[in-house]
Design a protein around this motif. Structure first.
Motif, PDB file in Angstrom:
ATOM      1  N   VAL A  70       0.411   5.368  57.879  1.00 16.86           N
ATOM      2  CA  VAL A  70       0.645   6.914  58.254  1.00 16.86           C
ATOM      3  C   VAL A  70       2.330   7.222  57.675  1.00 16.86           C
ATOM      4  CG1 VAL A  70       1.429   8.655  60.407  1.00 16.86           C
ATOM      5  CG2 VAL A  70      -0.470   7.095  60.905  1.00 16.86           C
ATOM      6  N   LYS A  71       2.553   6.325  58.597  1.00 15.14           N
ATOM      7  CA  LYS A  71       4.423   7.281  57.377  1.00 15.14           C
ATOM      8  C   LYS A  71       4.399   6.766  55.909  1.00 15.14           C
ATOM      9  CE  LYS A  71       9.275   5.384  58.123  1.00 15.14           C
ATOM     10  NZ  LYS A  71      10.462   4.257  58.456  1.00 15.14           N
ATOM     11  N   VAL A  93      10.432  12.166  58.613  1.00 13.04           N
ATOM     12  CA  VAL A  93       9.364  11.687  59.537  1.00 13.04           C
ATOM     13  C   VAL A  93       9.098  11.285  60.026  1.00 13.04           C
ATOM     14  CG1 VAL A  93       7.687   9.562  58.348  1.00 13.04           C
ATOM     15  CG2 VAL A  93       9.346  11.297  56.609  1.00 13.04           C
ATOM     16  N   LEU A  94      10.267   9.988  61.013  1.00 18.86           N
ATOM     17  CA  LEU A  94       9.527  10.343  62.785  1.00 18.86           C
ATOM     18  C   LEU A  94       9.510  10.991  62.999  1.00 18.86           C
ATOM     19  CD1 LEU A  94      12.617   6.645  62.759  1.00 18.86           C
ATOM     20  CD2 LEU A  94       9.941   7.308  62.258  1.00 18.86           C
ATOM     21  N   ASP A  95      10.330  12.545  62.868  1.00 25.20           N
ATOM     22  CA  ASP A  95      10.042  13.332  64.501  1.00 25.20           C
ATOM     23  C   ASP A  95       9.245  13.705  64.296  1.00 25.20           C
ATOM     24  OD1 ASP A  95      12.554  12.727  64.791  1.00 25.20           O
ATOM     25  OD2 ASP A  95      13.027  14.236  64.092  1.00 25.20           O
ATOM     26  N   TYR A  96       7.593  14.098  62.094  1.00 27.65           N
ATOM     27  CA  TYR A  96       7.137  14.547  62.541  1.00 27.65           C
ATOM     28  C   TYR A  96       5.887  13.711  62.503  1.00 27.65           C
ATOM     29  CZ  TYR A  96       3.008  16.956  59.910  1.00 27.65           C
ATOM     30  OH  TYR A  96       2.170  17.883  59.197  1.00 27.65           O
ATOM     31  N   GLN A 149       7.508   2.785  67.177  1.00 28.20           N
ATOM     32  CA  GLN A 149       7.860   3.142  66.109  1.00 28.20           C
ATOM     33  C   GLN A 149       8.902   4.348  65.679  1.00 28.20           C
ATOM     34  OE1 GLN A 149       7.777   0.058  65.454  1.00 28.20           O
ATOM     35  NE2 GLN A 149       6.872  -0.580  67.372  1.00 28.20           N
ATOM     36  N   THR A 150       8.705   5.527  66.394  1.00 23.03           N
ATOM     37  CA  THR A 150       9.179   6.487  65.751  1.00 23.03           C
ATOM     38  C   THR A 150      10.297   6.600  66.343  1.00 23.03           C
ATOM     39  OG1 THR A 150       8.587   8.117  68.135  1.00 23.03           O
ATOM     40  CG2 THR A 150       6.848   7.741  66.007  1.00 23.03           C
ATOM     41  N   LEU A 151      11.010   5.593  67.193  1.00 22.17           N
ATOM     42  CA  LEU A 151      13.678   5.269  68.299  1.00 22.17           C
ATOM     43  C   LEU A 151      13.211   5.229  66.922  1.00 22.17           C
ATOM     44  CD1 LEU A 151      11.861   4.289  71.218  1.00 22.17           C
ATOM     45  CD2 LEU A 151      12.153   6.562  70.673  1.00 22.17           C
ATOM     46  N   ILE A 152      14.392   5.131  66.708  1.00 23.97           N
ATOM     47  CA  ILE A 152      15.718   4.662  65.760  1.00 23.97           C
ATOM     48  C   ILE A 152      16.573   3.802  66.861  1.00 23.97           C
ATOM     49  CG2 ILE A 152      17.163   4.848  64.087  1.00 23.97           C
ATOM     50  CD1 ILE A 152      15.522   7.331  63.469  1.00 23.97           C
ATOM     51  N   PRO A 153      16.601   2.574  66.987  1.00 19.56           N
ATOM     52  CA  PRO A 153      15.673   1.571  66.433  1.00 19.56           C
ATOM     53  C   PRO A 153      14.158   1.772  66.558  1.00 19.56           C
ATOM     54  CG  PRO A 153      17.672   0.627  67.602  1.00 19.56           C
ATOM     55  CD  PRO A 153      18.262   1.702  67.452  1.00 19.56           C
TER      56      PRO A 153
END
Length: 208
Positions: A70-71, A93-96, A149-153
């Motif tokens: 998806v990413k 991208v992660l926010d979306y 997986q949308t978190l950083i890290p």
């Protein structure tokens, strides 16, 4: 008005805390519910716990693979009109993805996990048992792993190996363990890690 960096950090921290709490809740409640379901088909508790551990590991694996796909697609789409730097694009991208959960076909991941487990030779189970019976647990784990997986890290689980030395920084011993034994007989639940640091300890059984 766009959110300021401090507000974004607070929102991210809140989201992270919710995901960690959800992982703990699955361990405390839904894992035990899955155990009860499996005990109808499998008498041996060790086998049941091994099944659930593998279900967790496979769910994270399938969800991370789906997230990666998806990413790539989202990044390709956003990069066409995005004017910021590469780091900003990664965050966008992660926010979306975090805001558009419908991009994830969780049913596909659940099917993949169930099929993988049904073919797993390490699971000595009666032929009449189809692991679709614990699909509710698998679905919850897949959704959780995907969101992590949308978190950083990102948050992830640590994979264990039977026979490894017991690490008190990563695991709790199960109540029926031999507390003097230095080696892990089998894993009950994986620890949750963030950038190499253990956030939530897992559970193992130790025996001599």
């Amino acid at each position: 008005r766009p959110c300021s960096p401090p507000r974004l950090r607070r929102a991210s921290a809140s989201h992270r805390a919710c995901l960690i709490a959800r992982y703990n809740f699955i361990y405390a409640k839904e894992r035990l519910e899955a155990e009860c379901i499996l005990r109808r088909y499998v008498c041996n508790l060790e086998t049941v716990q091994r099944i659930i551990y593998i279900a967790c590991v496979e769910s994270f694996r399938a969800a991370k693979m789906a997230f990666w796909k998806v990413k790539i697609n989202v990044k390709d789409t956003l990069s066409i009109c995005y004017r910021g730097g590469p780091t900003s694009l990664e965050v966008a991208v992660l926010d979306y993805i975090a805001c558009h959960k419908d991009l994830y076909d969780v049913c596909c991941s659940v099917h993949e996990v169930v099929c993988c487990m049904n073919r797993n030779p390490k699971l000595p189970c009666p032929g009449e048992l189809d692991f679709v019976v614990i699909s509710a647990l698998i679905r919850e784990l897949c959704c959780l792993a995907y969101s992590m997986q949308t978190l950083i890290p990102p948050l992830d689980i640590a994979y264990g190996v039977d026979g490894e030395c017991f690490n008190r920084n990563m695991y709790y011993r199960s109540f029926d363990s031999d507390f003097a034994a230095p080696f892990v007989a089998y894993h009950v639940w994986p620890p949750l890690i963030e950038d190499g640091t253990v956030i939530v300890k897992g559970e193992v059984v130790t025996k001599k």
